[in-house]
Design a protein around this motif. Sequence first.
Motif, PDB file in Angstrom:
ATOM      1  N   VAL A 116      -4.985  -3.419   0.789  1.00 35.27           N
ATOM      2  CA  VAL A 116      -5.822  -2.501   1.561  1.00 35.27           C
ATOM      3  C   VAL A 116      -4.921  -1.406   2.082  1.00 35.27           C
ATOM      4  N   TRP A 117      -5.273  -0.167   1.757  1.00 40.16           N
ATOM      5  CA  TRP A 117      -4.478   0.996   2.155  1.00 40.16           C
ATOM      6  C   TRP A 117      -5.293   1.898   3.068  1.00 40.16           C
ATOM      7  N   GLU A 118      -4.590   2.625   3.924  1.00 38.35           N
ATOM      8  CA  GLU A 118      -5.209   3.691   4.702  1.00 38.35           C
ATOM      9  C   GLU A 118      -4.790   5.003   4.059  1.00 38.35           C
ATOM     10  N   ILE A 119      -5.773   5.861   3.754  1.00 40.33           N
ATOM     11  CA  ILE A 119      -5.478   7.101   3.032  1.00 40.33           C
ATOM     12  C   ILE A 119      -5.901   8.317   3.842  1.00 40.33           C
ATOM     13  N   ASP A 120      -5.482   9.501   3.371  1.00 40.13           N
ATOM     14  CA  ASP A 120      -5.840  10.759   4.032  1.00 40.13           C
ATOM     15  C   ASP A 120      -7.353  10.946   4.035  1.00 40.13           C
ATOM     16  N   GLN A 154      -9.975   3.536   4.859  1.00 35.05           N
ATOM     17  CA  GLN A 154      -9.351   2.438   4.131  1.00 35.05           C
ATOM     18  C   GLN A 154      -9.926   2.311   2.724  1.00 35.05           C
ATOM     19  N   ILE A 155      -9.053   1.884   1.797  1.00 30.80           N
ATOM     20  CA  ILE A 155      -9.482   1.557   0.439  1.00 30.80           C
ATOM     21  C   ILE A 155      -8.934   0.168   0.096  1.00 30.80           C
ATOM     22  N   ALA A 156      -9.682  -0.544  -0.744  1.00 27.13           N
ATOM     23  CA  ALA A 156      -9.200  -1.795  -1.322  1.00 27.13           C
ATOM     24  C   ALA A 156      -8.878  -1.466  -2.775  1.00 27.13           C
TER      25      ALA A 156
END
Length: 176
Positions: A116-120, A154-156
């Motif tokens: 799981v990432w946090e993106i712009d 957030q993206i998975a």
Amino acid sequence: MNYCHNGNRKSLSQLVRWLGGKAEELGVEIYPGFAASEILYDADNKVIGIGTNDMGIAKDGSKKENFQRGVELRGRITLLAEGCRGSLSEKLIKNFKLREKSHAQHQTYALGIKEVWEIDEGKHNPGEILHTLGWPLDQKTYGGSFLYHMNDRQIALGLVVALNYHNPFLNPYEEF
């Protein structure tokens, strides 16, 4: 495990609960908390339901005071959802020679990796879903990837690689 439904990050249990409610609206009866222990057949060897485990059995096998005999659940359709290599499913496959009749391959197992990432904010689109079949793997390796845009930037992101890959140097973690 997470899924993306209307852009929200939720648990698999919430998804299952929601799907269960939708199924019940259509007339499906759901009995959570009961393990199927046997398949029920009619005189023509047709599946007519399942039997549940007896409850209230002590470790030594004796009946406790809260003992309750398992029940037979019969229906026009019996759906087994036991997961990977379920014991009752395997009995049905063997009994009806399902693999032989359909020339089916044995079940394929895979390794799934997810982060799981946090993106712009400018790259984020809540609710967007992307699935790939094959990519980024080579033509001989079964698998694919997924990207789910959730809430809060957030993206998975994930990769699934079947464990029957032929390249002995393939490292699923490096592919990811």
